[in-house]
Write a protein that holds these residues in place. Structure first.
Motif, PDB file in Angstrom:
ATOM      1  N   THR A   1     -22.329  23.575  13.858  1.00  0.00           N
ATOM      2  CA  THR A   1     -22.290  25.028  13.775  1.00  0.00           C
ATOM      3  C   THR A   1     -20.936  25.432  13.196  1.00  0.00           C
ATOM      4  O   THR A   1     -19.906  24.857  13.551  1.00  0.00           O
ATOM      5  CB  THR A   1     -22.459  25.634  15.178  1.00  0.00           C
ATOM      6  N   ALA A   2     -20.958  26.391  12.304  1.00  0.00           N
ATOM      7  CA  ALA A   2     -19.713  26.837  11.657  1.00  0.00           C
ATOM      8  C   ALA A   2     -19.806  28.330  11.382  1.00  0.00           C
ATOM      9  O   ALA A   2     -20.756  28.987  11.828  1.00  0.00           O
ATOM     10  CB  ALA A   2     -19.496  26.058  10.366  1.00  0.00           C
ATOM     11  N   GLU A   3     -18.802  28.857  10.696  1.00  0.00           N
ATOM     12  CA  GLU A   3     -18.854  30.258  10.275  1.00  0.00           C
ATOM     13  C   GLU A   3     -18.530  30.355   8.798  1.00  0.00           C
ATOM     14  O   GLU A   3     -17.635  29.657   8.309  1.00  0.00           O
ATOM     15  CB  GLU A   3     -17.849  31.118  11.067  1.00  0.00           C
ATOM     16  N   VAL A   4     -19.270  31.179   8.096  1.00  0.00           N
ATOM     17  CA  VAL A   4     -18.894  31.529   6.743  1.00  0.00           C
ATOM     18  C   VAL A   4     -18.105  32.821   6.854  1.00  0.00           C
ATOM     19  O   VAL A   4     -18.493  33.750   7.558  1.00  0.00           O
ATOM     20  CB  VAL A   4     -20.130  31.668   5.814  1.00  0.00           C
ATOM     21  N   ARG A   5     -16.933  32.863   6.212  1.00  0.00           N
ATOM     22  CA  ARG A   5     -16.037  34.021   6.317  1.00  0.00           C
ATOM     23  C   ARG A   5     -15.706  34.521   4.914  1.00  0.00           C
ATOM     24  O   ARG A   5     -15.076  33.813   4.137  1.00  0.00           O
ATOM     25  CB  ARG A   5     -14.775  33.646   7.097  1.00  0.00           C
ATOM     26  N   LEU A   6     -16.141  35.732   4.660  1.00  0.00           N
ATOM     27  CA  LEU A   6     -16.038  36.314   3.321  1.00  0.00           C
ATOM     28  C   LEU A   6     -15.079  37.498   3.322  1.00  0.00           C
ATOM     29  O   LEU A   6     -15.077  38.315   4.244  1.00  0.00           O
ATOM     30  CB  LEU A   6     -17.431  36.795   2.876  1.00  0.00           C
ATOM     31  N   GLY A   7     -14.277  37.585   2.273  1.00  0.00           N
ATOM     32  CA  GLY A   7     -13.537  38.816   1.981  1.00  0.00           C
ATOM     33  C   GLY A   7     -14.028  39.311   0.642  1.00  0.00           C
ATOM     34  O   GLY A   7     -14.109  38.530  -0.306  1.00  0.00           O
ATOM     35  N   CYS A   8     -14.403  40.571   0.539  1.00  0.00           N
ATOM     36  CA  CYS A   8     -14.956  41.061  -0.727  1.00  0.00           C
ATOM     37  C   CYS A   8     -14.835  42.580  -0.778  1.00  0.00           C
ATOM     38  O   CYS A   8     -15.177  43.266   0.185  1.00  0.00           O
ATOM     39  CB  CYS A   8     -16.417  40.643  -0.859  1.00  0.00           C
ATOM     40  N   ILE A   9     -14.362  43.098  -1.898  1.00  0.00           N
ATOM     41  CA  ILE A   9     -14.167  44.544  -2.028  1.00  0.00           C
ATOM     42  C   ILE A   9     -15.365  45.211  -2.690  1.00  0.00           C
ATOM     43  O   ILE A   9     -15.391  46.420  -2.881  1.00  0.00           O
ATOM     44  CB  ILE A   9     -12.859  44.840  -2.790  1.00  0.00           C
ATOM     45  N   ASN A  10     -16.390  44.422  -2.986  1.00  0.00           N
ATOM     46  CA  ASN A  10     -17.596  44.932  -3.647  1.00  0.00           C
ATOM     47  C   ASN A  10     -18.813  44.670  -2.771  1.00  0.00           C
ATOM     48  O   ASN A  10     -18.715  43.996  -1.751  1.00  0.00           O
ATOM     49  CB  ASN A  10     -17.764  44.225  -5.001  1.00  0.00           C
TER      50      ASN A  10
ATOM     51  N   LYS B   1     -25.367  21.251   7.547  1.00  0.00           N
ATOM     52  CA  LYS B   1     -26.014  19.948   7.719  1.00  0.00           C
ATOM     53  C   LYS B   1     -25.101  18.864   7.146  1.00  0.00           C
ATOM     54  O   LYS B   1     -24.264  19.158   6.275  1.00  0.00           O
ATOM     55  CB  LYS B   1     -27.367  19.949   7.013  1.00  0.00           C
ATOM     56  N   LYS B   2     -25.262  17.673   7.622  1.00  0.00           N
ATOM     57  CA  LYS B   2     -24.470  16.574   7.076  1.00  0.00           C
ATOM     58  C   LYS B   2     -24.854  16.391   5.612  1.00  0.00           C
ATOM     59  O   LYS B   2     -26.037  16.416   5.265  1.00  0.00           O
ATOM     60  CB  LYS B   2     -24.752  15.287   7.870  1.00  0.00           C
ATOM     61  N   GLY B   3     -23.842  16.258   4.752  1.00  0.00           N
ATOM     62  CA  GLY B   3     -24.117  16.139   3.322  1.00  0.00           C
ATOM     63  C   GLY B   3     -23.855  17.451   2.608  1.00  0.00           C
ATOM     64  O   GLY B   3     -23.053  18.268   3.065  1.00  0.00           O
ATOM     65  N   LYS B   4     -24.548  17.671   1.502  1.00  0.00           N
ATOM     66  CA  LYS B   4     -24.259  18.834   0.665  1.00  0.00           C
ATOM     67  C   LYS B   4     -24.980  20.087   1.156  1.00  0.00           C
ATOM     68  O   LYS B   4     -26.189  20.067   1.378  1.00  0.00           O
ATOM     69  CB  LYS B   4     -24.649  18.532  -0.781  1.00  0.00           C
ATOM     70  N   ASN B   5     -24.192  21.170   1.301  1.00  0.00           N
ATOM     71  CA  ASN B   5     -24.726  22.479   1.685  1.00  0.00           C
ATOM     72  C   ASN B   5     -24.543  23.426   0.502  1.00  0.00           C
ATOM     73  O   ASN B   5     -23.475  23.458  -0.117  1.00  0.00           O
ATOM     74  CB  ASN B   5     -23.973  23.020   2.900  1.00  0.00           C
ATOM     75  N   GLN B   6     -25.595  24.168   0.222  1.00  0.00           N
ATOM     76  CA  GLN B   6     -25.582  25.049  -0.945  1.00  0.00           C
ATOM     77  C   GLN B   6     -25.187  26.470  -0.539  1.00  0.00           C
ATOM     78  O   GLN B   6     -25.770  27.049   0.379  1.00  0.00           O
ATOM     79  CB  GLN B   6     -26.982  25.090  -1.588  1.00  0.00           C
ATOM     80  N   ILE B   7     -24.198  27.013  -1.229  1.00  0.00           N
ATOM     81  CA  ILE B   7     -23.727  28.378  -0.938  1.00  0.00           C
ATOM     82  C   ILE B   7     -23.871  29.224  -2.200  1.00  0.00           C
ATOM     83  O   ILE B   7     -23.430  28.822  -3.281  1.00  0.00           O
ATOM     84  CB  ILE B   7     -22.249  28.365  -0.475  1.00  0.00           C
ATOM     85  N   LEU B   8     -24.499  30.375  -2.051  1.00  0.00           N
ATOM     86  CA  LEU B   8     -24.656  31.309  -3.169  1.00  0.00           C
ATOM     87  C   LEU B   8     -24.114  32.676  -2.740  1.00  0.00           C
ATOM     88  O   LEU B   8     -24.416  33.148  -1.640  1.00  0.00           O
ATOM     89  CB  LEU B   8     -26.134  31.450  -3.556  1.00  0.00           C
ATOM     90  N   VAL B   9     -23.310  33.285  -3.606  1.00  0.00           N
ATOM     91  CA  VAL B   9     -22.754  34.618  -3.333  1.00  0.00           C
ATOM     92  C   VAL B   9     -23.189  35.555  -4.451  1.00  0.00           C
ATOM     93  O   VAL B   9     -23.115  35.193  -5.637  1.00  0.00           O
ATOM     94  CB  VAL B   9     -21.211  34.576  -3.265  1.00  0.00           C
ATOM     95  N   LYS B  10     -23.656  36.726  -4.066  1.00  0.00           N
ATOM     96  CA  LYS B  10     -24.010  37.768  -5.040  1.00  0.00           C
ATOM     97  C   LYS B  10     -22.985  38.891  -4.888  1.00  0.00           C
ATOM     98  O   LYS B  10     -22.817  39.426  -3.788  1.00  0.00           O
ATOM     99  CB  LYS B  10     -25.417  38.295  -4.726  1.00  0.00           C
ATOM    100  N   ILE B  11     -22.295  39.226  -5.977  1.00  0.00           N
ATOM    101  CA  ILE B  11     -21.256  40.256  -5.893  1.00  0.00           C
ATOM    102  C   ILE B  11     -21.627  41.391  -6.842  1.00  0.00           C
ATOM    103  O   ILE B  11     -21.857  41.164  -8.027  1.00  0.00           O
ATOM    104  CB  ILE B  11     -19.860  39.683  -6.267  1.00  0.00           C
ATOM    105  N   SER B  12     -21.679  42.613  -6.285  1.00  0.00           N
ATOM    106  CA  SER B  12     -22.140  43.780  -7.049  1.00  0.00           C
ATOM    107  C   SER B  12     -20.971  44.717  -7.305  1.00  0.00           C
ATOM    108  O   SER B  12     -20.288  45.123  -6.363  1.00  0.00           O
ATOM    109  CB  SER B  12     -23.212  44.534  -6.258  1.00  0.00           C
TER     110      SER B  12
END
Lengths: 382, 413
Positions: free
Chosen positions: A298-307, A340-351
């Protein structure tokens, strides 16, 4: 007997009548008190449970308002009981219980210093309750504050740890102590501050690595967002990426667009999309990366984004914020994820929208992976 | 004679409700909300010193250090001076604090934890809105959209996390709209790019009585209570898209106009007129019954960037950046303006005692200006040495000022 008691009141002796009424009213008072006391004894623990489980609704709120009124006047509810109850409470419930604790503290808290010190020392108690107690104990008592905080730089309560590190940084610590504090610090402001202090003493820390910012991205765009209407539009790149069938080229806002590699060197892990995409406005850009984990966790994704922004981890949408140009800071938007162990896919959409003000031109994001306390989780091999 | 919990709670509930209903117990000297009685910012009979100093303590009766920081204003209820603070990591700790008017000692504190977004611009604070009181209870609102009601001993009566109810409500620059309490309803205006709304909550238990969607744009202005020609009260709310009046108890719109209002300074009402920071200053007539008030005048030379307008005598006063302007109440004609020397940044809505204006600056100065029909005269520039962004309160012959980290009582010593 019946006849006697059937006599009209006017025919009884006045003193006897008075005594009878006194006895009767005393009995009634005693009966009421007994029942009231029993009702309280029966209900106080139930009422505390009620506060512990509060979510948010009008019905919950009405019940809570009744409960706290009753509990504030109950004789069988102690300050420590209210504080301890915060441990198993919802966030809303904790605030109601904090309100109850405040009332009970004002009544008798000053006489319970030893008990409150024990409560503060018990790290299994609720973190917010412990910080409340810390404030009660230390306000107006600098010596106690310093003494308590000197043992708390590794405290499990984020607030106590923050206060302890803040206190430790007031007098310039040696490099060794600073390194210890850096290891303990979780709040971005303190991490940055300690790194700067270490630099002044000749020790350079890789700040981006310390935070665990993801630095290498594949970017594609711009896609159309004129009128700021396509935040929720599902562009093909989005579905293809989630399906694992991503193509090298897509129709963009002004012709076809291809993926491009971008490695940021920003200490804050910021990816400057305004610069990369020539200050394009009214557009959407996708950013993709892989994160290789050495274990399932278990982890956290932490984003900073002005859009406006959305984030998917392994195909699951975890963040969505349609907000433009209010602020950008480290750990602005956080969400729990499963790696998950191995490769994790991350996608970010910025508007990006089309505001013309000078302060509304930024188009950027920063993203890191951490544990629940904010300590960086680094990709395998980093 | 078993009285069960439900019955006892109901009785308590009714009693609480009754006490709220009869809560017209505001004393003459109370300053119960942002900008005081009727949001006028004026205390006609007050006599305040024109000269004071934060360092030498000249005419400072007391200064009380408070936890954390605040950019909100002060209210006065009876002998209690009440303010909010936010402290700790990310300013998540929310404080509601009562200070004794005579001694300056803290009488009670109630603390909560922000459940909404606590983030804000470094110059702002989670404690940005000014609390409000109906004379029996105090209603404290924070940028994180946490709303709490306490009694006058600080005991929590009810609490509501509006960011839990409406998760996308918030603005990471910080929110600052202050609540109003009217007809047993606490009205809040939460306007942002996410869940943007206004709501009326029962002053008794925090039940949401009504909610209305608002433009999805950032707005920091506060609602204001006005008296309509019918004698009824209405809550007026402004935004960059509209100006709307609603019935306090139902939230039902009484009228709505397409007026592009400022989003920081707030409207106010005086002399049956509504003064709205829009196109400079736009004034509407509240004296005639009708579907919506008619416009009397506007003047773009009477604009405000942060401070709310106020009315004294035949003049309406506004501050744009560091220029104080006076307009004719009836025609809107600009009568005079003066540059506020020594002022760099003004966020605090000023207050008036008699005909003397007190303007606090972000740098911690207080400019004292004698107001006249044809000119204004700067009498003193006082130094408090602590940044002030919230609006002060006046009660009796004392000025109560919330600087970022202290509460001050200023009075002739």
């Amino acid at each position: 007997m019946i006849a006697r008691y059937s006599r009209p009141i006017s025919k009884t002796h006045p003193w006897r009548f008075a005594m009878t009424m006194l006895a009767a009213s005393s009995a009634l008072v005693a009966l009421f008190a007994m029942n009231d006391s029993r009702a309280q004894a029966d209900s106080s623990s139930d009422l505390i449970k009620q506060l512990q489980g509060l979510k948010t609704s009008d019905a919950d709120n009405q019940a809570a308002a009744r409960a706290i009124k009753s509990l504030s006047g109950a004789s069988d509810v102690s300050l420590l009981q209210a504080l301890a109850a915060m441990k198993n409470a919802t966030p809303i419930g904790r605030n109601w219980l904090m309100g109850l604790a405040g009332t009970l503290y004002r009544k008798a808290g000053a006489n319970q210093t030893a008990e409150l010190k024990n409560f503060l020392a018990d790290t299994t108690q609720d973190a917010e309750a412990r910080y409340l107690v810390f404030q009660w104990l230390s306000t107006g008592n600098d010596a106690m504050r310093k003494d308590l905080l000197s043992k708390m730089t590794q405290d499990p309560s984020p607030e106590l740890r923050f206060a302890a590190i803040e206190d430790a940084l007031k007098s310039p610590p040696e490099s060794g102590k600073l390194a210890e504090l850096l290891d303990a610090a979780r709040h971005p402001e303190q991490v940055v501050s300690i790194i700067e202090k270490l630099k002044e003493k000749g020790t350079t820390i890789d700040q981006a690595k310390q935070f665990g910012f993801l630095m290498n991205w594949k970017l594609i765009g711009p896609f159309d967002n004129v009128g700021t209407v396509n935040f929720d539009k599902v562009f093909p790149v989005e579905t293809d990426w989630i399906a694992g069938t991503v193509k090298s080229e897509y129709p963009g806002k002004s012709g076809s667009v291809k993926w491009k590699e971008e490695t940021t060197s920003s200490p804050e892990g910021a990816v400057d999309l305004a610069e990369i995409f020539s200050n394009e406005k009214g557009c959407i850009v996708y950013a993709a990366t892989e994160f290789e984990s050495d274990r399932d966790t278990t982890a956290e994704v932490r984003l900073g984004c002005i859009n406006g922004n959305k984030v998917w981890v392994n195909g699951k949408l975890v963040l969505s914020n349609e907000v433009y140009h209010t602020n950008m800071q480290i750990d602005q938007y956080n969400e729990t994820i499963q790696l998950k162990k191995g490769k994790n896919q991350i996608l970010v959409k910025i508007s990006q929208n089309e505001q013309k003000e000078q302060w509304a031109q930024r188009f950027a994001f920063q993203l890191r992976i951490s544990d629940s306390t904010g300590k960086a989780i680094l990709a395998k091999g980093r | 004679m078993k009285i069960n919990f439900r019955t006892r709670s109901a009785i308590a509930h009714i009693a609480l409700g009754l006490s709220a209903v009869v809560s017209s117990s505001l004393a003459h000297a109370d300053w119960p909300q942002f900008r005081g009685p009727n949001a006028s910012s004026v205390a006609t009979d007050a006599k305040l010193p024109t000269k004071f100093n934060g360092e030498s303590k000249e005419n400072v009766a007391w200064q009380t250090k408070l936890p954390g920081r605040s950019v909100g204003g002060v209210i006065v209820v009876g002998d209690q001076v009440i303010t909010t603070s936010s402290s700790g990591m990310d300013q998540r700790r929310l404080h509601l604090i009562s200070v004794d008017e005579k001694s300056g000692s803290i009488r009670w504190q109630q603390e909560l934890v922000a459940r909404g977004r606590p983030f804000c611009h470094p110059t702002s604070a989670n404690a940005a809105p000014t609390p409000a009181s109906d004379g029996k209870y105090v209603y404290a609102f924070y940028s994180s959209n946490d709303l709490a009601c306490v009694d006058l001993e600080g005991n929590l009566v009810w609490y509501r996390s509006l960011s839990t109810d409406f998760p996308k409500a918030g603005n990471d620059v910080g929110m600052s709209s202050s609540p109003v309490v009217v007809d047993g309803v606490c009205v809040v205006q939460v306007e942002c790019q996410g869940d943007s709304f206004a709501a009326g909550l029962s002053a008794v238990d925090g039940t949401i009585l009504w909610k209305m969607d608002r433009p999805k744009l950032a707005n920091w202005a506060s609602p204001v209570v006005v008296k309509l020609a019918s004698g009824e009260q209405a809550v007026v709310m402004q935004s960059s898209q509209d100006l709307v009046a609603v019935a306090p108890k139902s939230g039902k719109p009484i009228w709505k106009m397409d007026v592009k209002c400022s989003t920081i300074p707030s409207a106010m009402s005086a002399e049956s007129r509504l003064f709205v920071p829009a196109a400079g200053l736009t004034v509407f007539d509240l004296s005639s019954a009708g579907s919506e008030p008619s416009k009397l005048w506007d003047n773009n030379k009477l604009g405000s960037n942060a401070c709310s307008p106020l009315v004294v005598g035949n003049r309406v006063y506004t501050i744009s950046r560091t220029v104080l302007a006076a307009g004719d109440l009836f025609s809107g004609e600009l009568k005079w303006q003066t540059r506020l020397t020594d002022a760099k940044s003004i966020w605090s809505s000023p207050v008036v005692a008699g005909n003397t204006l007190y303007i606090f600056t972000e740098e911690g100065k207080c400019l004292v200006v004698k107001l006249g029909e044809e000119q204004g005269e700067i009498l003193e520039i006082n130094d408090l040495s602590e940044s002030v962004l919230g609006s002060p309160a006046i009660s009796g012959n004392a000025l109560y000022v919330r600087s970022v980290s202290s509460l001050w009582k200023i009075t002739d010593k």
